[in-house]
Design a protein around this motif. Structure first.
Motif: not given
Length: 127
Positions: A52, A101, A103-106, A108
């Motif tokens: 991340t 991007r 995704w919700g702090g994580d 993909t």
């Protein structure tokens, strides 16, 4: 324009180690999520690991968990993959990927979630 360049691939015997590096150029925002994927001949591209933006979160595929370590240097826009205890089934072309991007702090695990890709570096592990 974002560019990613991998290095560090090569040939090694089973049980050996390699460290892959990927250096990016372009806006810092483009390197929020960084990941490594691999693809062996005749197989689909496989997610290996991702990290991340703040390097607080890492995740690994089941096949490499405990053997590979992903790390990043944000100042250098660089991501690393330390690969230990290599197995013949790790043989593949390894690709670095990046995307702005989160995704919700994580990040993909889907290749479709990454816009920018390197050209790949070959890793060959012999038994």
């Amino acid at each position: 324009q974002v560019q990613l360049v991998e290095s560090g691939g090569g040939s090694v015997q089973a049980g050996g180690s390699l460290t892959l590096s990927c250096t990016g150029s372009g806006s810092t925002e483009s390197f929020a999520c960084m990941a490594w994927f691999r693809q062996a001949p005749g197989k689909e591209r496989e997610w290996v690991a991702h990290i991340t933006p703040g390097a607080l979160g890492t995740a690994y595929g089941d096949s490499v968990e405990g053997r590979f370590t992903i790390a990043r240097n944000n100042a250098l826009k660089r991501v690393y993959l330390q690969m230990d205890s290599l197995k013949p089934e790790d043989t593949a072309m390894y690709y670095c990927a990046a995307d702005s991007r989160v995704w919700g702090g994580d990040c993909t695990i889907s290749p479709q979630g990454f816009r920018d890709w390197g050209q790949g570096t070959q890793v060959t592990v012999s038994s």
